[in-house]
Enzyme design. Structure first.
Site, PDB file in Angstrom:
ATOM      1  N   HIS A   1     -38.968 102.819 -54.230  1.00 37.15           N
ATOM      2  CA  HIS A   1     -39.897 102.036 -53.404  1.00 37.15           C
ATOM      3  C   HIS A   1     -39.278 101.739 -52.043  1.00 37.15           C
ATOM      4  O   HIS A   1     -39.939 101.872 -51.000  1.00 37.15           O
ATOM      5  CB  HIS A   1     -40.245 100.736 -54.139  1.00 37.15           C
ATOM      6  CG  HIS A   1     -41.005  99.745 -53.315  1.00 37.15           C
ATOM      7  ND1 HIS A   1     -42.373  99.598 -53.374  1.00 37.15           N
ATOM      8  CD2 HIS A   1     -40.581  98.826 -52.393  1.00 37.15           C
ATOM      9  CE1 HIS A   1     -42.755  98.651 -52.537  1.00 37.15           C
ATOM     10  NE2 HIS A   1     -41.686  98.165 -51.925  1.00 37.15           N
ATOM     11  N   GLU A   2     -38.001 101.336 -52.031  1.00 40.63           N
ATOM     12  CA  GLU A   2     -37.345 101.018 -50.766  1.00 40.63           C
ATOM     13  C   GLU A   2     -37.170 102.259 -49.902  1.00 40.63           C
ATOM     14  O   GLU A   2     -37.330 102.209 -48.676  1.00 40.63           O
ATOM     15  CB  GLU A   2     -35.999 100.344 -51.030  1.00 40.63           C
ATOM     16  CG  GLU A   2     -36.085  99.020 -51.775  1.00 40.63           C
ATOM     17  CD  GLU A   2     -37.019  98.029 -51.101  1.00 40.63           C
ATOM     18  OE1 GLU A   2     -37.185  98.082 -49.871  1.00 40.63           O
ATOM     19  OE2 GLU A   2     -37.603  97.194 -51.826  1.00 40.63           O
TER      20      GLU A   2
ATOM     21  N   HIS B   1     -40.330 102.999 -48.092  1.00 38.20           N
ATOM     22  CA  HIS B   1     -40.462 102.220 -46.855  1.00 38.20           C
ATOM     23  C   HIS B   1     -39.741 102.922 -45.703  1.00 38.20           C
ATOM     24  O   HIS B   1     -40.237 102.965 -44.574  1.00 38.20           O
ATOM     25  CB  HIS B   1     -39.881 100.822 -47.040  1.00 38.20           C
ATOM     26  CG  HIS B   1     -40.809  99.845 -47.680  1.00 38.20           C
ATOM     27  ND1 HIS B   1     -42.099  99.641 -47.236  1.00 38.20           N
ATOM     28  CD2 HIS B   1     -40.632  98.999 -48.739  1.00 38.20           C
ATOM     29  CE1 HIS B   1     -42.675  98.704 -47.983  1.00 38.20           C
ATOM     30  NE2 HIS B   1     -41.808  98.308 -48.895  1.00 38.20           N
TER      31      HIS B   1
ATOM     32  N   GLU C   1     -46.905  97.648 -48.655  1.00 40.86           N
ATOM     33  CA  GLU C   1     -46.344  97.535 -49.997  1.00 40.86           C
ATOM     34  C   GLU C   1     -47.058  98.474 -50.974  1.00 40.86           C
ATOM     35  O   GLU C   1     -46.413  99.154 -51.786  1.00 40.86           O
ATOM     36  CB  GLU C   1     -46.431  96.091 -50.497  1.00 40.86           C
ATOM     37  CG  GLU C   1     -45.435  95.147 -49.862  1.00 40.86           C
ATOM     38  CD  GLU C   1     -43.991  95.567 -50.083  1.00 40.86           C
ATOM     39  OE1 GLU C   1     -43.619  95.891 -51.226  1.00 40.86           O
ATOM     40  OE2 GLU C   1     -43.237  95.590 -49.096  1.00 40.86           O
TER      41      GLU C   1
END
Length: 306
Positions: free
Chosen positions: A130-131, A134, A198
């Protein structure tokens, strides 16, 4: 659609900033506001990553000092076709993580000791994917810009009282309204941008690690971490809350009234639906370890580090 929505919201934030400057001092005020925005964003562009990592006391690690955690990030960065980011650990019991950096070539990811202790390696992989999403989407730069704008709008709006309503004759009531409503509007725009990014990072992160249920399981475990384990640094610096994978704030202060994160149940449901969708596909995406991924397995299926 997410990129279009983000562009519109960034334009709205810029317009709000210029409008506050215009209400303060007419066209001159608008130009001054624009110049301040450029200066603040240039500074943030070059220094935001160093500042936030130092703020949270993050320590850089490597394959020798944190072999499993570092190995997970290295494999995921390869999956995502990203340069290897710098890898950090925050000595903090609250299970959380964030990414920062102005571009993929100058990026960093950080996980707390609490997160590494609570989650399985597969769940850690879901979080770090997930990071990295980003970083790949350049959300770290987008959110730095929005946070800078939000802070600048609040700062300029607070100057309104000294200008007695500015050149446009707002009066005392109008000035007070500007001081309250301008930062509030900026916070709403920042919150909306963060929530949009997100959801996009959840989906891309699932693609990077090829298993949506890993992240879904991790989110279920660390949901509400801010209420259970207080992050004192985040409480003192609520403007950084949007960086984290889950809201690090306890909700005790007025600053926490507007959450920058989507509803956790909605995020988990979306990931579960994605897993079911991939399971029904005749040709599911190939897993990163050179074999077809079986999405019928639960979140504890071992990865290449197991």
């Amino acid at each position: 659609m997410n990129y279009f929505k983000t562009t519109i919201l960034l334009a709205a934030m810029t317009g709000l900033f210029l409008a506050v400057g215009y209400l303060m001092a007419g066209e001159i005020g608008m130009m001054i506001a624009f110049a301040v925005a450029i200066a603040m964003n240039v500074y943030s562009f070059w220094n935001s990553d160093k500042a936030v990592l130092a703020m949270y006391g993050a320590t850089e690690v490597d394959a020798n000092t944190a072999p499993e955690y570092y190995g997970i990030v290295r494999q995921l960065a390869k999956n995502a076709d990203l340069p290897m980011p710098r890898v950090y650990i925050m000595d903090n019991p609250q299970p959380n993580a964030f990414a920062t950096g102005r571009n993929p070539q100058n990026s960093a990811v950080a996980a707390s000791t609490g997160l590494l202790e609570v989650l399985s390696p597969e769940e850690v992989a879901g979080v770090m994917a997930h990071e990295l999403a980003h970083i790949k989407n350049r959300d770290t730069l987008i959110m730095t810009i929005t946070a800078t704008f939000a802070g600048a709008i609040s700062m300029i709006a607070n100057f309104a009282l000294f200008f007695r309503g500015g050149r446009n004759g707002l009066g005392l009531i109008g000035t007070i309204a500007l001081m309250v409503l301008a930062p509030l509007a900026a916070s709403v725009v920042q919150m909306t941008i963060s929530r949009t990014r997100e959801y996009a990072a959840d989906r891309l992160g699932a693609e990077i690690c090829t298993q949506p249920l890993w992240l879904a399981s991790a989110l279920a475990k660390i949901s509400g971490g801010g209420r259970q384990v207080e992050n004192e640094v985040a409480e003192r610096n609520p403007a950084t809350a949007h960086l984290f994978i889950v809201n690090p704030l306890s909700g005790k202060n007025m600053d926490n009234l507007f959450s920058t994160h989507p509803n956790m149940e909605n995020r988990i449901t979306a990931l579960q639906q994605l897993a079911r969708q991939w399971q029904m596909d005749e040709t599911p995406p190939e897993g990163p370890w050179g074999q077809q991924t079986d999405y019928s397995q639960d979140a504890n299926r071992r990865g290449p580090w197991g």
